[in-house]
Design a protein around this motif. Sequence first.
Motif, PDB file in Angstrom:
ATOM      1  N   ALA A   1       3.431   7.252  11.446  1.00 23.23           N
ATOM      2  CA  ALA A   1       4.132   7.175  10.173  1.00 23.23           C
ATOM      3  C   ALA A   1       4.025   5.749   9.638  1.00 23.23           C
ATOM      4  O   ALA A   1       4.108   4.782  10.408  1.00 23.23           O
ATOM      5  CB  ALA A   1       5.590   7.563  10.350  1.00 23.23           C
ATOM      6  N   PRO A   2       3.820   5.573   8.334  1.00 21.91           N
ATOM      7  CA  PRO A   2       3.687   4.216   7.779  1.00 21.91           C
ATOM      8  C   PRO A   2       4.833   3.282   8.159  1.00 21.91           C
ATOM      9  O   PRO A   2       4.616   2.099   8.413  1.00 21.91           O
ATOM     10  CB  PRO A   2       3.618   4.461   6.272  1.00 21.91           C
ATOM     11  CG  PRO A   2       3.011   5.826   6.147  1.00 21.91           C
ATOM     12  CD  PRO A   2       3.575   6.598   7.302  1.00 21.91           C
TER      13      PRO A   2
ATOM     14  N   ARG B   1       0.820  -1.218   0.000  1.00 19.42           N
ATOM     15  CA  ARG B   1       0.000   0.000   0.000  1.00 19.42           C
ATOM     16  C   ARG B   1       0.851   1.264   0.000  1.00 19.42           C
ATOM     17  O   ARG B   1       0.535   2.243  -0.675  1.00 19.42           O
ATOM     18  CB  ARG B   1      -0.917  -0.027   1.216  1.00 19.42           C
ATOM     19  CG  ARG B   1      -1.735   1.229   1.421  1.00 19.42           C
ATOM     20  CD  ARG B   1      -2.676   1.083   2.591  1.00 19.42           C
ATOM     21  NE  ARG B   1      -3.271   2.352   2.977  1.00 19.42           N
ATOM     22  CZ  ARG B   1      -4.121   2.507   3.982  1.00 19.42           C
ATOM     23  NH1 ARG B   1      -4.488   1.442   4.699  1.00 19.42           N
ATOM     24  NH2 ARG B   1      -4.604   3.700   4.282  1.00 19.42           N
ATOM     25  N   HIS B   2       1.959   1.254   0.741  1.00 16.81           N
ATOM     26  CA  HIS B   2       2.724   2.489   0.938  1.00 16.81           C
ATOM     27  C   HIS B   2       4.014   2.572   0.131  1.00 16.81           C
ATOM     28  O   HIS B   2       4.537   3.673  -0.078  1.00 16.81           O
ATOM     29  CB  HIS B   2       3.036   2.667   2.427  1.00 16.81           C
ATOM     30  CG  HIS B   2       1.828   2.971   3.251  1.00 16.81           C
ATOM     31  ND1 HIS B   2       1.300   4.235   3.363  1.00 16.81           N
ATOM     32  CD2 HIS B   2       1.023   2.156   3.973  1.00 16.81           C
ATOM     33  CE1 HIS B   2       0.228   4.196   4.135  1.00 16.81           C
ATOM     34  NE2 HIS B   2       0.036   2.948   4.524  1.00 16.81           N
ATOM     35  N   GLN B   3       4.550   1.429  -0.300  1.00 19.21           N
ATOM     36  CA  GLN B   3       5.813   1.432  -1.019  1.00 19.21           C
ATOM     37  C   GLN B   3       5.721   0.757  -2.390  1.00 19.21           C
ATOM     38  O   GLN B   3       6.714   0.691  -3.106  1.00 19.21           O
ATOM     39  CB  GLN B   3       6.884   0.707  -0.186  1.00 19.21           C
ATOM     40  CG  GLN B   3       7.146   1.317   1.180  1.00 19.21           C
ATOM     41  CD  GLN B   3       8.012   2.556   1.092  1.00 19.21           C
ATOM     42  OE1 GLN B   3       9.004   2.572   0.373  1.00 19.21           O
ATOM     43  NE2 GLN B   3       7.638   3.605   1.801  1.00 19.21           N
ATOM     44  N   SER B   4       4.541   0.242  -2.720  1.00 14.45           N
ATOM     45  CA  SER B   4       4.317  -0.466  -3.991  1.00 14.45           C
ATOM     46  C   SER B   4       5.290  -1.633  -4.165  1.00 14.45           C
ATOM     47  O   SER B   4       5.756  -1.907  -5.275  1.00 14.45           O
ATOM     48  CB  SER B   4       4.422   0.507  -5.182  1.00 14.45           C
ATOM     49  OG  SER B   4       3.451   1.520  -5.081  1.00 14.45           O
TER      50      SER B   4
ATOM     51  N   GLN C   1       9.927   2.624  14.239  1.00 14.14           N
ATOM     52  CA  GLN C   1       9.844   2.451  15.686  1.00 14.14           C
ATOM     53  C   GLN C   1       8.550   1.716  16.036  1.00 14.14           C
ATOM     54  O   GLN C   1       7.480   2.056  15.528  1.00 14.14           O
ATOM     55  CB  GLN C   1       9.863   3.807  16.397  1.00 14.14           C
ATOM     56  CG  GLN C   1      11.152   4.586  16.212  1.00 14.14           C
ATOM     57  CD  GLN C   1      12.337   3.912  16.891  1.00 14.14           C
ATOM     58  OE1 GLN C   1      12.200   3.387  17.997  1.00 14.14           O
ATOM     59  NE2 GLN C   1      13.486   3.919  16.236  1.00 14.14           N
ATOM     60  N   VAL C   2       8.646   0.725  16.890  1.00  8.99           N
ATOM     61  CA  VAL C   2       7.459  -0.005  17.323  1.00  8.99           C
ATOM     62  C   VAL C   2       6.606   0.903  18.205  1.00  8.99           C
ATOM     63  O   VAL C   2       7.112   1.519  19.151  1.00  8.99           O
ATOM     64  CB  VAL C   2       7.846  -1.277  18.099  1.00  8.99           C
ATOM     65  CG1 VAL C   2       6.617  -1.948  18.704  1.00  8.99           C
ATOM     66  CG2 VAL C   2       8.595  -2.239  17.185  1.00  8.99           C
ATOM     67  N   ASP C   3       5.318   0.988  17.880  1.00 11.54           N
ATOM     68  CA  ASP C   3       4.385   1.754  18.697  1.00 11.54           C
ATOM     69  C   ASP C   3       3.724   0.793  19.692  1.00 11.54           C
ATOM     70  O   ASP C   3       2.959  -0.093  19.299  1.00 11.54           O
ATOM     71  CB  ASP C   3       3.328   2.423  17.817  1.00 11.54           C
ATOM     72  CG  ASP C   3       2.415   3.321  18.624  1.00 11.54           C
ATOM     73  OD1 ASP C   3       2.776   4.491  18.844  1.00 11.54           O
ATOM     74  OD2 ASP C   3       1.343   2.836  19.060  1.00 11.54           O
TER      75      ASP C   3
ATOM     76  N   GLN D   1       4.721  -0.437   9.996  1.00  7.49           N
ATOM     77  CA  GLN D   1       5.387  -1.642   9.497  1.00  7.49           C
ATOM     78  C   GLN D   1       6.252  -2.282  10.591  1.00  7.49           C
ATOM     79  O   GLN D   1       6.249  -3.512  10.760  1.00  7.49           O
ATOM     80  CB  GLN D   1       6.244  -1.313   8.274  1.00  7.49           C
ATOM     81  CG  GLN D   1       6.911  -2.512   7.618  1.00  7.49           C
ATOM     82  CD  GLN D   1       5.937  -3.362   6.817  1.00  7.49           C
ATOM     83  OE1 GLN D   1       4.733  -3.141   6.848  1.00  7.49           O
ATOM     84  NE2 GLN D   1       6.459  -4.343   6.087  1.00  7.49           N
ATOM     85  N   ALA D   2       6.974  -1.463  11.319  1.00 11.56           N
ATOM     86  CA  ALA D   2       7.794  -1.987  12.414  1.00 11.56           C
ATOM     87  C   ALA D   2       6.919  -2.676  13.462  1.00 11.56           C
ATOM     88  O   ALA D   2       7.291  -3.725  14.009  1.00 11.56           O
ATOM     89  CB  ALA D   2       8.591  -0.855  13.057  1.00 11.56           C
ATOM     90  N   THR D   3       5.759  -2.123  13.722  1.00 10.93           N
ATOM     91  CA  THR D   3       4.859  -2.689  14.723  1.00 10.93           C
ATOM     92  C   THR D   3       4.235  -3.984  14.226  1.00 10.93           C
ATOM     93  O   THR D   3       4.055  -4.940  15.003  1.00 10.93           O
ATOM     94  CB  THR D   3       3.768  -1.664  15.083  1.00 10.93           C
ATOM     95  OG1 THR D   3       4.394  -0.426  15.462  1.00 10.93           O
ATOM     96  CG2 THR D   3       2.905  -2.161  16.224  1.00 10.93           C
ATOM     97  N   LEU D   4       3.906  -4.057  12.943  1.00 10.82           N
ATOM     98  CA  LEU D   4       3.365  -5.297  12.373  1.00 10.82           C
ATOM     99  C   LEU D   4       4.403  -6.414  12.414  1.00 10.82           C
ATOM    100  O   LEU D   4       4.072  -7.574  12.689  1.00 10.82           O
ATOM    101  CB  LEU D   4       2.892  -5.061  10.940  1.00 10.82           C
ATOM    102  CG  LEU D   4       1.677  -4.146  10.781  1.00 10.82           C
ATOM    103  CD1 LEU D   4       1.393  -3.906   9.301  1.00 10.82           C
ATOM    104  CD2 LEU D   4       0.452  -4.739  11.476  1.00 10.82           C
TER     105      LEU D   4
END
Length: 373
Positions: free
Chosen positions: A267-268, A206-209, A223-225, A272-275
Amino acid sequence: MSDGELFVGLMSGTSLDGVDGVLCRIGADSAWQALIAHVHQPFAPAWRERLMALQASGPDELHRGALAANAVARAYAEVVAQLLQESATPAAAIRAIGAHGQTVRHQPGLHDGCGYTVQLLNGALLAELTAIDVVCDLRSRDVAAGGQGAPLVPMFHQGIFGADGQARAIINIGGISNLTVLRPGQPPRGFDCGPGNALMDHWIERHQSCAYDADGAWAAGGQVDTALLARLLDEPYFRQPAPKSTGRDLFRPDWLQPRLAAGSALAPVDVQATLCELTARAIADDVRREAADATELLVCGGGALNRHLMARLQARLPGLPVRPTDTRGLPVMQVEAAAFAWLASMQVHRRPAGEPAVTGARGPRILGALYPA
């Protein structure tokens, strides 16, 4: 090894990245002998999009699904042809093909007490195209017996990775992650932990294709949220006892969106880091809870190639070696396809391959439907 038989195993998983095929030799007693060849054929972006659309209900779904099943058969047949060509093996030498198909629904035990699981594949067409017996629809018999129909690989893992009598855990990280626990003298245990690559792949596309986060490089830059991670981990599935299995029916974009919306905008790259941390945390929690005596954690599937994810797993499991299955003789991208070759061997020899301790079925069952060449 002259007493062995040749089987082809074909796997296309919930990551929707393509087809992995292996040619292998398996003993007449269904004991693993050797892997001879491996082929990977990626899905074209447009084809991946078509399969992704079938993960949810939509217009003309039966028609689109039937044509997709034909297309999966053709893609599988191309992989078989390439395996035979590269290994100089005639089709007549292959005892059978074990073919997974493409999962688009997985809802065992739901709706009417039995539920269903759907892996798109026209097995008759695959037999017609290859002139080889095809074993497919390998999950439905276990579901009919009250089981989850997944995971099916722990019995294979036991034969490959359990021979030395060590307690060991194996995690396959595809779109979904599934854990196997091996202990000497006991039947294997296993279940789906939760999301593997599915949510990370969705977010980076979605964000980087990009189809996937190569080496986990994008996630590593974020950074992990902790608040988002807590909301994600609040999913009841993570607390559900085994036997259990899951898929994109649950862990899909519309599962993620309300959990994102419930907090402050991120931030996207931090999402990603959190996923990535969600995948690592869910696996590590299950390993500590279910396999505290394991001597190592072996990792296979596409997630084993994600360097950042592997590092996060190791960080969350200090003192437990986290290693790719290559260290035990079977490369990470070949394990699942090899398992389905083994399942075909079990079917043609009329041997039960389901493990009730894993799936919760009423008893072991012979799995799969056979389409003769």
